[in-house]
Design a protein around this motif. Structure first.
Motif, PDB file in Angstrom:
ATOM      1  N   PHE A  14      48.274  42.131  48.592  1.00  0.00           N
ATOM      2  CA  PHE A  14      47.083  41.448  48.113  1.00  0.00           C
ATOM      3  C   PHE A  14      45.958  41.547  49.152  1.00  0.00           C
ATOM      4  O   PHE A  14      44.789  41.791  48.799  1.00  0.00           O
ATOM      5  CB  PHE A  14      47.412  39.979  47.832  1.00  0.00           C
ATOM      6  N   ALA A  15      46.298  41.359  50.446  1.00  0.00           N
ATOM      7  CA  ALA A  15      45.291  41.405  51.511  1.00  0.00           C
ATOM      8  C   ALA A  15      44.731  42.813  51.697  1.00  0.00           C
ATOM      9  O   ALA A  15      43.527  42.995  51.920  1.00  0.00           O
ATOM     10  CB  ALA A  15      45.910  40.911  52.821  1.00  0.00           C
ATOM     11  N   MET A  16      45.596  43.836  51.633  1.00  0.00           N
ATOM     12  CA  MET A  16      45.120  45.218  51.756  1.00  0.00           C
ATOM     13  C   MET A  16      44.234  45.581  50.578  1.00  0.00           C
ATOM     14  O   MET A  16      43.207  46.258  50.721  1.00  0.00           O
ATOM     15  CB  MET A  16      46.307  46.185  51.851  1.00  0.00           C
ATOM     16  N   ASP A  17      44.637  45.118  49.389  1.00  0.00           N
ATOM     17  CA  ASP A  17      43.865  45.422  48.188  1.00  0.00           C
ATOM     18  C   ASP A  17      42.487  44.777  48.249  1.00  0.00           C
ATOM     19  O   ASP A  17      41.483  45.391  47.860  1.00  0.00           O
ATOM     20  CB  ASP A  17      44.631  44.936  46.957  1.00  0.00           C
ATOM     21  N   MET A  18      42.415  43.548  48.748  1.00  0.00           N
ATOM     22  CA  MET A  18      41.123  42.877  48.864  1.00  0.00           C
ATOM     23  C   MET A  18      40.201  43.634  49.807  1.00  0.00           C
ATOM     24  O   MET A  18      39.014  43.835  49.518  1.00  0.00           O
ATOM     25  CB  MET A  18      41.307  41.444  49.364  1.00  0.00           C
ATOM     26  N   PHE A  19      40.736  44.099  50.933  1.00  0.00           N
ATOM     27  CA  PHE A  19      39.914  44.867  51.880  1.00  0.00           C
ATOM     28  C   PHE A  19      39.431  46.167  51.241  1.00  0.00           C
ATOM     29  O   PHE A  19      38.263  46.533  51.361  1.00  0.00           O
ATOM     30  CB  PHE A  19      40.712  45.188  53.151  1.00  0.00           C
ATOM     31  N   ASP A  20      40.352  46.877  50.549  1.00  0.00           N
ATOM     32  CA  ASP A  20      39.980  48.147  49.925  1.00  0.00           C
ATOM     33  C   ASP A  20      38.905  47.952  48.862  1.00  0.00           C
ATOM     34  O   ASP A  20      37.970  48.747  48.741  1.00  0.00           O
ATOM     35  CB  ASP A  20      41.209  48.817  49.308  1.00  0.00           C
ATOM     36  N   CYS A  21      39.043  46.892  48.069  1.00  0.00           N
ATOM     37  CA  CYS A  21      38.069  46.655  46.998  1.00  0.00           C
ATOM     38  C   CYS A  21      36.715  46.243  47.563  1.00  0.00           C
ATOM     39  O   CYS A  21      35.677  46.651  47.044  1.00  0.00           O
ATOM     40  CB  CYS A  21      38.587  45.587  46.043  1.00  0.00           C
ATOM     41  N   ILE A  22      36.717  45.437  48.610  1.00  0.00           N
ATOM     42  CA  ILE A  22      35.460  45.037  49.243  1.00  0.00           C
ATOM     43  C   ILE A  22      34.726  46.262  49.784  1.00  0.00           C
ATOM     44  O   ILE A  22      33.499  46.358  49.721  1.00  0.00           O
ATOM     45  CB  ILE A  22      35.722  44.023  50.375  1.00  0.00           C
ATOM     46  N   ASN A  23      35.486  47.218  50.296  1.00  0.00           N
ATOM     47  CA  ASN A  23      34.891  48.414  50.902  1.00  0.00           C
ATOM     48  C   ASN A  23      34.920  49.627  49.974  1.00  0.00           C
ATOM     49  O   ASN A  23      34.697  50.760  50.411  1.00  0.00           O
ATOM     50  CB  ASN A  23      35.627  48.739  52.207  1.00  0.00           C
ATOM     51  N   ASN A  24      35.249  49.393  48.685  1.00  0.00           N
ATOM     52  CA  ASN A  24      35.265  50.467  47.680  1.00  0.00           C
ATOM     53  C   ASN A  24      36.185  51.618  48.078  1.00  0.00           C
ATOM     54  O   ASN A  24      35.839  52.797  47.960  1.00  0.00           O
ATOM     55  CB  ASN A  24      33.856  51.002  47.445  1.00  0.00           C
ATOM     56  N   ILE A  25      37.373  51.285  48.578  1.00  0.00           N
ATOM     57  CA  ILE A  25      38.360  52.294  48.980  1.00  0.00           C
ATOM     58  C   ILE A  25      39.450  52.369  47.913  1.00  0.00           C
ATOM     59  O   ILE A  25      40.068  51.367  47.561  1.00  0.00           O
ATOM     60  CB  ILE A  25      39.004  51.942  50.333  1.00  0.00           C
ATOM     61  N   ASN A  26      39.682  53.574  47.390  1.00  0.00           N
ATOM     62  CA  ASN A  26      40.763  53.817  46.425  1.00  0.00           C
ATOM     63  C   ASN A  26      40.661  52.955  45.166  1.00  0.00           C
ATOM     64  O   ASN A  26      41.673  52.664  44.529  1.00  0.00           O
ATOM     65  CB  ASN A  26      42.136  53.568  47.071  1.00  0.00           C
ATOM     66  N   THR A  27      39.448  52.557  44.780  1.00  0.00           N
ATOM     67  CA  THR A  27      39.315  51.750  43.574  1.00  0.00           C
ATOM     68  C   THR A  27      39.092  52.607  42.337  1.00  0.00           C
ATOM     69  O   THR A  27      39.269  52.144  41.219  1.00  0.00           O
ATOM     70  CB  THR A  27      38.149  50.759  43.701  1.00  0.00           C
ATOM     71  N   ALA A  28      38.699  53.863  42.538  1.00  0.00           N
ATOM     72  CA  ALA A  28      38.469  54.754  41.402  1.00  0.00           C
ATOM     73  C   ALA A  28      39.732  55.546  41.111  1.00  0.00           C
ATOM     74  O   ALA A  28      40.483  55.892  42.019  1.00  0.00           O
ATOM     75  CB  ALA A  28      37.317  55.708  41.701  1.00  0.00           C
ATOM     76  N   PRO A  29      40.020  55.843  39.836  1.00  0.00           N
ATOM     77  CA  PRO A  29      41.211  56.622  39.511  1.00  0.00           C
ATOM     78  C   PRO A  29      41.092  58.034  40.062  1.00  0.00           C
ATOM     79  O   PRO A  29      39.984  58.584  40.158  1.00  0.00           O
ATOM     80  CB  PRO A  29      41.220  56.625  37.979  1.00  0.00           C
ATOM     81  N   PRO A  30      42.210  58.646  40.472  1.00  0.00           N
ATOM     82  CA  PRO A  30      42.150  60.007  41.003  1.00  0.00           C
ATOM     83  C   PRO A  30      41.673  60.993  39.950  1.00  0.00           C
ATOM     84  O   PRO A  30      41.920  60.820  38.761  1.00  0.00           O
ATOM     85  CB  PRO A  30      43.615  60.273  41.408  1.00  0.00           C
ATOM     86  N   LYS A  31      40.993  62.040  40.409  1.00  0.00           N
ATOM     87  CA  LYS A  31      40.493  63.052  39.491  1.00  0.00           C
ATOM     88  C   LYS A  31      41.631  63.946  39.011  1.00  0.00           C
ATOM     89  O   LYS A  31      42.586  64.204  39.744  1.00  0.00           O
ATOM     90  CB  LYS A  31      39.423  63.904  40.189  1.00  0.00           C
ATOM     91  N   THR A  32      41.509  64.419  37.770  1.00  0.00           N
ATOM     92  CA  THR A  32      42.507  65.321  37.222  1.00  0.00           C
ATOM     93  C   THR A  32      42.295  66.722  37.770  1.00  0.00           C
ATOM     94  O   THR A  32      41.232  67.051  38.324  1.00  0.00           O
ATOM     95  CB  THR A  32      42.414  65.353  35.692  1.00  0.00           C
ATOM     96  N   THR A  33      43.306  67.574  37.590  1.00  0.00           N
ATOM     97  CA  THR A  33      43.196  68.962  38.049  1.00  0.00           C
ATOM     98  C   THR A  33      42.043  69.673  37.353  1.00  0.00           C
ATOM     99  O   THR A  33      41.298  70.438  37.977  1.00  0.00           O
ATOM    100  CB  THR A  33      44.515  69.710  37.770  1.00  0.00           C
ATOM    101  N   ASP A  34      41.869  69.440  36.055  1.00  0.00           N
ATOM    102  CA  ASP A  34      40.777  70.072  35.311  1.00  0.00           C
ATOM    103  C   ASP A  34      39.424  69.656  35.859  1.00  0.00           C
ATOM    104  O   ASP A  34      38.515  70.486  35.994  1.00  0.00           O
ATOM    105  CB  ASP A  34      40.869  69.704  33.826  1.00  0.00           C
ATOM    106  N   GLN A  35      39.270  68.377  36.199  1.00  0.00           N
ATOM    107  CA  GLN A  35      37.999  67.914  36.751  1.00  0.00           C
ATOM    108  C   GLN A  35      37.700  68.583  38.078  1.00  0.00           C
ATOM    109  O   GLN A  35      36.569  69.001  38.338  1.00  0.00           O
ATOM    110  CB  GLN A  35      38.032  66.393  36.923  1.00  0.00           C
ATOM    111  N   ILE A  36      38.717  68.689  38.938  1.00  0.00           N
ATOM    112  CA  ILE A  36      38.536  69.319  40.246  1.00  0.00           C
ATOM    113  C   ILE A  36      38.156  70.792  40.086  1.00  0.00           C
ATOM    114  O   ILE A  36      37.264  71.312  40.772  1.00  0.00           O
ATOM    115  CB  ILE A  36      39.811  69.181  41.098  1.00  0.00           C
ATOM    116  N   MET A  37      38.824  71.491  39.161  1.00  0.00           N
ATOM    117  CA  MET A  37      38.552  72.912  38.942  1.00  0.00           C
ATOM    118  C   MET A  37      37.130  73.127  38.434  1.00  0.00           C
ATOM    119  O   MET A  37      36.430  74.045  38.868  1.00  0.00           O
ATOM    120  CB  MET A  37      39.570  73.486  37.957  1.00  0.00           C
ATOM    121  N   LYS A  38      36.688  72.282  37.506  1.00  0.00           N
ATOM    122  CA  LYS A  38      35.340  72.426  36.960  1.00  0.00           C
ATOM    123  C   LYS A  38      34.285  72.156  38.029  1.00  0.00           C
ATOM    124  O   LYS A  38      33.272  72.851  38.109  1.00  0.00           O
ATOM    125  CB  LYS A  38      35.157  71.483  35.772  1.00  0.00           C
TER     126      LYS A  38
END
Length: 221
Positions: A157-181
């Motif tokens: 919970f504490a690590m998640d709060m820090f990450d969310c406050i600093n916008n770390i790892n809050t977005a879903p990872p990009k798919t292979t197709d997105q990276i290729m495009k």
């Protein structure tokens, strides 16, 4: 297990002071446990930030992977659909455990991570500096010098709060197709008109690695 207490507002009522002096250690521990229980259920994090994230849950010693596909802000629950088609809803703590299991983190990997925790109305930041393997507790030292030990759930919970406050790892990872495009676009930029004409075709026929490689060689030439 708490080993410290952040500064709190001093009561002004003399009866409150007297009651505080007469409080037994058992009552004090119960009060701390109750506050920690409430803290686990309270989150200022935007729940939609987890939508699209991959998770894992264990059922009968079998690990099932799935995806967070929606968030119910009214009930503060996340809807998860597993790869086999099953689905369920998770609360915040369950979600954090599921995210952590998918990432495959080891206990020692948390050492060095930054954390945030709310005491009263103020949020304090700190770092995980060591692991007590015998009790499976993580020692955290806050930036103001105070310290405490957190169990696994409290740590997540504490690590998640820090990450969310600093916008770390809050977005879903990009798919292979997105990276290729995105890679293809950088190697061979298109005008807006050309991109608009080809958008439908690109969606139907994603670029292959060979095409991207050829584009890279052409760009280099």
């Amino acid at each position: 297990t708490m080993t410290m207490t952040k500064n709190k507002e001093q009561p002004t009522n003399t009866n409150d002071n007297l009651a505080s002096e007469q409080a037994t250690p058992e009552k004090a521990m119960a009060m701390v446990a109750n506050k920690r229980k409430k803290a686990k259920k309270t989150s200022s994090v935007d729940g939609s930030a987890y939508v699209g994230r991959r998770i894992s849950r264990e059922f009968d010693r079998i690990i099932y992977n799935g995806t967070v596909d929606s968030f119910d802000s009214r009930r503060n629950l996340w809807h998860v659909t597993y790869n086999n088609g099953d689905a369920e809803e998770l609360d915040h703590v369950e979600l954090l455990f599921a995210l952590d299991l998918f990432q495959g983190n080891s206990d020692v990997s948390y050492v060095g991570r930054r954390v945030s925790k709310k005491f009263g109305r103020k949020i304090y930041h700190g770092s995980v500096d060591k692991l007590d393997e015998s009790d499976r507790l993580w020692h955290v030292t806050y930036d103001d010098g105070d310290a405490e030990e957190l169990d696994h759930g409290e740590l997540l919970f504490a690590m998640d709060m820090f990450d969310c406050i600093n916008n770390i790892n809050t977005a879903p990872p990009k798919t292979t197709d997105q990276i290729m495009k995105e890679t293809a676009t950088k190697l061979h930029p298109q005008t807006k008109d050309t991109a608009a004409q080809k958008s439908a075709t690109d969606d139907e026929q994603p670029l292959s690695p060979q095409t991207i490689g050829a584009a890279a060689q052409k760009s280099a030439a």
